[in-house]
Design an enzyme around this catalytic site. Structure first.
Site, PDB file in Angstrom:
ATOM      1  N   GLU A 297      55.259  18.871  54.073  1.00 43.91           N
ATOM      2  CA  GLU A 297      54.660  18.735  55.404  1.00 43.91           C
ATOM      3  C   GLU A 297      55.701  18.401  56.482  1.00 43.91           C
ATOM      4  OE1 GLU A 297      51.391  15.990  55.011  1.00 43.91           O
ATOM      5  OE2 GLU A 297      50.226  17.383  53.780  1.00 43.91           O
ATOM      6  N   GLU A 417      48.608  21.603  48.213  1.00 44.55           N
ATOM      7  CA  GLU A 417      47.624  20.528  48.217  1.00 44.55           C
ATOM      8  C   GLU A 417      46.313  21.072  48.765  1.00 44.55           C
ATOM      9  OE1 GLU A 417      48.816  17.072  50.424  1.00 44.55           O
ATOM     10  OE2 GLU A 417      50.833  17.015  49.552  1.00 44.55           O
TER      11      GLU A 417
END
Length: 684
Positions: A297, A417
């Site tokens: 991220e 994810e």
């Protein structure tokens, strides 16, 4: 199973499939027959996972018992969707309550883990309800077995390797924790037994997030603590020995210090490069099943905008690739995974990464994004408490963009994810049926787009020491979506008001390409035409059936039904007796305020908050609907509804706020609260 650890890495994945026909025991004059598909999608030294699908090609079967002989003396150790036992060289699988009936042309599936020694030969004959295999109704066929052996995809075939990683699981909130060690966020130390049991659930890959910063020395070498690196290598080694494809990364460092790259590019890049230089050296001789992800991220603070963000991320990814590729050993062809900015699936972010990958000219690269759902639904705010058409379109649009940008161009995608953001508090933030519909569609749609998915689990799903799922219904839906679709419905709750007489109730079925077959209560099938009717996609429960099933009509769930379809898992329907909840006057403080609530069988969906002038009160004042479990939360056991300090922190002093509580029955209740300094009073 732990005794195999010191051996060389396990043999390549073996896949066996057998399609075998056999007859079904049935009453006289009934045509019987069925087909069995037996496969071993995963095998490791001494152990394997098998899946079995039984298709009925004869008359309806009500209760089944499948038996077979092991050619190589295998033994069953764990099973799902059936009770499977083995004794000597014989094995028996018996239906569980919800899949006892196999309609004509219907299929039931189950799976199990087993052990083997010497060989793991597929069974060559089966029997159903005591009758030996005979193929189609009334005919005898020759049983055949087909065995296909595959190995780990060659390094040049990134698409095949990523496909072999499906499905995946995250070892979250462990080695990625930012404290002194892997237990600092509340999870226990990783054990070999945990990884063994994760493997036993059918997962093919494991993502091991790692935060390095607090274990890294100072400039200029930025040396990683030897003990910490050794611990990561130990866990990675266990996972590889279990046969997993394994992905490691740089995780929370992304927001801790990498995000400062716009203002301190030289320091950040030096520190980042130092980590990957050390990891590349430590793992260069690891097998191709070990995969590197450049950073989790990625995000940047203080940048000048999208163009600079894209350039900074490209620089990180390029540096990562250059270090790994130049380090020798298996790193020269190892699969490398590159994220979009924020791991977002917005088209601009996808295009930025696609441009980088195209420029690298490297066939052993995969792209990665994350998906946690349409935000209002994912956290239950702004009235997004249903998995409605808007939330569904957000999901399909996201995966469509990813597929079109990467997969269609031969670039594999790992959705590193997925889940729902509300799970970070607890899995009850989203109502169960709405939650199940999200995971059913997500798993199916990702599969059709050839996207590998990795479930985010920070310890709230699979018990790290119990090795049990906290929500078996949820994992059953997720597991089913890996191979098929499941029928759902507009709701998993049917409410009948205790204050009035019972009337017929209708819900809408969502077959999702399957066919509705039966409605059952436990092992008892309800009578179509009497207990219920189906007209198109409308399932109507009769007043007489609801009256019988509701018994004394105590508040709450009186009975549980299951709607069965031709494929997938059944859809649970709770029959609930309720009356409109009763709220009582209360006083308290901004740090501790609860409304005495007699829920009377109802379930809270959401809450609105408005001032007297109609403007929105509390956090997220762009919407009247507050965030579930952040601004408010029900306590069914304690008979109370809590308003949190976070809610009152954004409520005007001495300004009356009208709360409207919305319940899943459709009922509403209003309540007023006034904050005066730290004191709060409330009245219904």
């Amino acid at each position: 199973m732990g005794g195999r650890r010191g051996a060389a890495l396990l043999a390549a994945l073996v896949s066996m499939a057998a399609s075998i026909g056999f007859a079904v025991a049935a009453p006289a004059a009934a045509a019987s027959g069925c087909k069995v598909d037996y496969a071993v999608p995963s095998q490791w030294s001494g152990g394997f996972t098998a899946s079995v699908a039984v298709t009925n090609v004869g008359d309806r079967v009500d209760g089944w018992r499948l038996t077979w002989a092991w050619p190589s003396g295998q033994q069953v150790t764990q099973a799902w969707n059936a009770t499977v036992t083995s004794s000597g060289g014989q094995a028996t699988a018996v239906n569980v309550g919800y899949n006892a009936v196999i309609e004509t042309n219907g299929t039931v599936s189950f799976g199990f883990n087993g052990t083997w020694s010497g060989a793991n030969t597929a069974p060559t004959s089966f029997a159903l309800n005591g009758v030996t295999c005979t193929g189609s109704p009334g005919t005898t066929t020759t049983t055949t077995t087909t065995t296909t052996t595959t190995t780990t995809p060659p390094p040049s075939d990134a698409m095949a390797q990523v496909a072999a990683m499906q499905p995946g699981w995250n070892l979250g909130n462990t080695l990625d924790s930012t404290g002194g060690d892997e237990t600092s966020w509340g999870n226990p130390r990783v054990t070999e037994a945990l990884l063994d049991n994760v493997k036993a659930q059918g997962f093919k890959s494991i993502r091991i997030p790692v935060t390095w910063g607090q274990h890294q020395g100072s400039a200029p070498s930025y040396t990683i603590e030897a003990a910490y690196l050794a611990r990561v290598r130990e866990v990675v080694g266990w996972a590889l020995a279990d046969g997993f494809q394994v992905m490691i990364n740089i995780h929370h460092d992304s927001w801790q210090w990498i995000s400062a790259m716009p203002s301190d590019r030289t320091t950040v890049l030096a520190r980042y490069n130092a980590i990957w230089t050390q990891l590349a050296a430590a793992f260069k001789d690891s097998p191709a099943k070990l995969v590197f992800e450049s950073v989790n991220e990625p995000q940047f603070t203080g940048s000048s905008g999208d163009a600079q963000n894209a350039q900074l991320l490209h620089e990180l990814n390029a540096s990562f690739r250059g270090i790994v590729r130049g380090s020798g050993g298996n790193n020269a062809s190892r699969l490398l995974v590159l994220p979009t900015l924020h791991t977002s699936s917005d088209q601009a972010r996808l295009d930025e990464l696609a441009t980088s990958i195209s420029g690298f000219g490297d066939k052993n690269i995969a792209a990665t994004v994350h998906y946690y759902g349409y935000w209002p639904f994912s956290v239950n705010v702004a009235g997004g408490f249903r998995f409605d058409a808007t939330a569904q379109k957000d999901l399909t649009d996201s995966l469509d963009r990813v597929s079109a940008t990467f997969v269609s161009r031969g670039i594999p995608v790992i959705l590193g994810e997925y889940g729902l953001l509300g799970f970070d508090r607890h899995t009850g933030t989203i109502e169960q049926g709405e939650k199940l519909k999200f995971f059913e569609l997500f798993g199916y749609y990702a599969r059709t787009k050839k996207i590998t998915t990795m479930l985010w689990d920070n310890g709230q799903h699979f018990g790290r020491t119990s090795f049990a799922w906290s929500d078996p219904e949820l994992i059953a839906q997720i597991r089913s979506s890996w191979t098929t679709r499941s029928g759902t419905a507009s709701s998993d709750q049917v409410f009948s008001a205790r204050a009035s007489s019972i009337s017929a109730k209708t819900i809408t079925l969502n077959p999702n390409g399957t066919t509705f077959s039966a409605l059952r209560q436990g092992g008892t099938e309800l009578v179509r035409g009497t207990d219920y009717t189906v007209s198109g996609d409308q399932l109507t429960l009769s007043a007489s059936a609801l009256t019988r099933l509701s018994g004394s009509r105590a508040y709450g769930t009186n009975a549980v039904l299951t709607a069965h379809f031709s494929a997938g898992v059944p859809w649970r329907i709770n029959l609930v007796t309720y009356d409109v909840p009763v709220l009582s006057a209360a006083s308290g403080t901004t740090s501790a305020f609860t409304i005495p609530t007699n829920f009377r069988g109802d379930v809270l969906a959401t809450m609105e908050a408005k001032y007297a002038d109609g403007s929105n009160a509390g956090p997220h004042n762009w919407t009247s609907f507050k965030e579930f479990d952040v601004a408010f939360a029900p306590d069914y056991t304690g008979g109370a509804t809590t308003l949190t300090p976070a809610f009152f922190a954004e409520v005007n002093d001495n300004a009356r706020v009208t709360l409207t509580f919305h319940y899943w029955s459709g009922a509403t209740a209003t309540y007023s609260v006034t904050r005066s300094g730290s004191t709060v009073t409330g009245t219904p």
